[in-house]
Design a protein around this motif. Structure first.
Motif, PDB file in Angstrom:
ATOM      1  N   LEU A  97       0.830  -1.215   0.000  1.00 24.21           N
ATOM      2  CA  LEU A  97       0.000   0.000   0.000  1.00 24.21           C
ATOM      3  C   LEU A  97       0.861   1.262   0.000  1.00 24.21           C
ATOM      4  O   LEU A  97       0.541   2.251  -0.662  1.00 24.21           O
TER       5      LEU A  97
ATOM      6  N   MET B 115       2.095   1.859  -3.407  1.00 18.70           N
ATOM      7  CA  MET B 115       1.016   2.428  -4.220  1.00 18.70           C
ATOM      8  C   MET B 115       0.858   3.923  -3.969  1.00 18.70           C
ATOM      9  O   MET B 115       0.590   4.701  -4.895  1.00 18.70           O
TER      10      MET B 115
ATOM     11  N   MET C 266      -0.293   0.710 -11.317  1.00 18.84           N
ATOM     12  CA  MET C 266      -1.136   0.899 -10.144  1.00 18.84           C
ATOM     13  C   MET C 266      -2.196  -0.196 -10.050  1.00 18.84           C
ATOM     14  O   MET C 266      -2.468  -0.733  -8.967  1.00 18.84           O
ATOM     15  N   LEU C 267      -2.795  -0.541 -11.175  1.00 18.39           N
ATOM     16  CA  LEU C 267      -3.809  -1.590 -11.184  1.00 18.39           C
ATOM     17  C   LEU C 267      -3.218  -2.936 -10.772  1.00 18.39           C
ATOM     18  O   LEU C 267      -3.857  -3.719 -10.053  1.00 18.39           O
TER      19      LEU C 267
ATOM     20  N   SER D 150      -2.690  -2.858  -7.045  1.00 17.98           N
ATOM     21  CA  SER D 150      -3.970  -2.947  -6.354  1.00 17.98           C
ATOM     22  C   SER D 150      -4.446  -4.385  -6.273  1.00 17.98           C
ATOM     23  O   SER D 150      -4.915  -4.849  -5.221  1.00 17.98           O
TER      24      SER D 150
ATOM     25  N   GLU E 147      -5.016  -6.544  -2.825  1.00 19.65           N
ATOM     26  CA  GLU E 147      -6.283  -7.208  -2.515  1.00 19.65           C
ATOM     27  C   GLU E 147      -6.070  -8.702  -2.288  1.00 19.65           C
ATOM     28  O   GLU E 147      -6.680  -9.296  -1.389  1.00 19.65           O
TER      29      GLU E 147
ATOM     30  N   VAL F 247      -6.739   0.119   0.301  1.00 16.17           N
ATOM     31  CA  VAL F 247      -6.593  -0.223  -1.121  1.00 16.17           C
ATOM     32  C   VAL F 247      -7.518   0.658  -1.955  1.00 16.17           C
ATOM     33  O   VAL F 247      -7.107   1.224  -2.979  1.00 16.17           O
TER      34      VAL F 247
ATOM     35  N   ASP G 253      -6.328   3.445  -4.680  1.00 10.05           N
ATOM     36  CA  ASP G 253      -6.857   3.276  -6.032  1.00 10.05           C
ATOM     37  C   ASP G 253      -7.447   4.585  -6.537  1.00 10.05           C
ATOM     38  O   ASP G 253      -7.225   4.997  -7.675  1.00 10.05           O
TER      39      ASP G 253
END
Length: 225
Positions: free
Chosen positions: A21, A24, A57-58, A61, A65, A92, A96
């Motif tokens: 995280l 991210m 980023m996707l 993520s 998860e 998350v 996002d």
């Protein structure tokens, strides 16, 4: 000499989730920094870079998860561990959204190219809003790593500065001297909202870390210190 408490396997996995995280958050900060450059200078290649890099980023993520679901599936976690896992899912979603907001800024810059999106009189506002957004993203990453609730509370101060800029921006839009038309006013309004919401999500991460580490809301923590 007192020995440090042994870290459980569950706690190690929570730390790993927070590490993802945090990475991210850094990615979101970099994206908003580049998106702001594209916006201020009508730089199409930089805008395209932000849009292309969003795939990273996707991927992160999805990885976060997966880690959170793995934690949730373990048997009989302690209440504090369960709280950390559930909070992780919420974070998350926050990060996002930060990445998506940076993406919106970049797409706006691309859509208006080769023209510059912003009138010159609001450039300074967005340069400073971009700086604060990046600062908040990096601060959120540091808080995720340190798990320090007091540091998490400090995120509110930079958000106050962002809110002030956002309010002042509206005063410019409402001025009778505004001469750039409705389309430009709509762009400025939406872009200002993107930066404000980016900051809000960074603050939410700080609040979630407070709850994750103490079981209290920020207000409850303030009242007990």
């Amino acid at each position: 000499m007192r020995r440090k408490p042994k870290t459980s396997a569950y706690q190690e996995q929570v730390e790993a989730l927070n590490g993802i995280l945090g990475e991210m958050c850094d990615l979101a900060g970099v994206a908003m920094d580049l998106a702001t450059q594209a916006l201020l200078h009508a730089n199409l290649p930089v805008a395209e870079q932000v849009i292309t890099d969003h795939d990273r980023m996707l991927e992160m993520s999805a990885k976060a998860e997966k880690q959170a679901f793995a934690l949730l599936s373990q048997q009989a976690p302690k209440p504090a561990d369960l709280r950390a896992t559930v909070t992780g899912f919420q974070i998350v979603a926050d990060v996002d959204r930060m990445g998506a907001l940076a993406l919106h800024v970049a797409k706006t810059a691309r859509r208006r190219h080769p023209n510059k999106t912003l009138p010159e009189e609001v450039d300074g506002y967005f340069a400073e809003m971009g700086r604060l957004a990046v600062k908040l993203a990096h601060a959120a990453r540091e808080v995720l790593e340190s798990q320090d609730p007091q540091d998490a509370l400090q995120l509110e101060e930079d958000d106050d500065a962002m809110d002030d800029l956002h309010r002042h921006l509206f005063s410019v839009l409402m001025d009778r001297e505004w001469k750039h038309g409705v389309e430009s006013a709509v762009d400025v309004t939406l872009l200002g909202r993107y930066y404000e919401r980016f900051a809000d999500h960074a603050v939410l991460i700080g609040r979630r870390v407070v709850f994750q580490t103490t079981g209290m809301t920020p207000q409850q923590l303030i009242e007990t210190t």
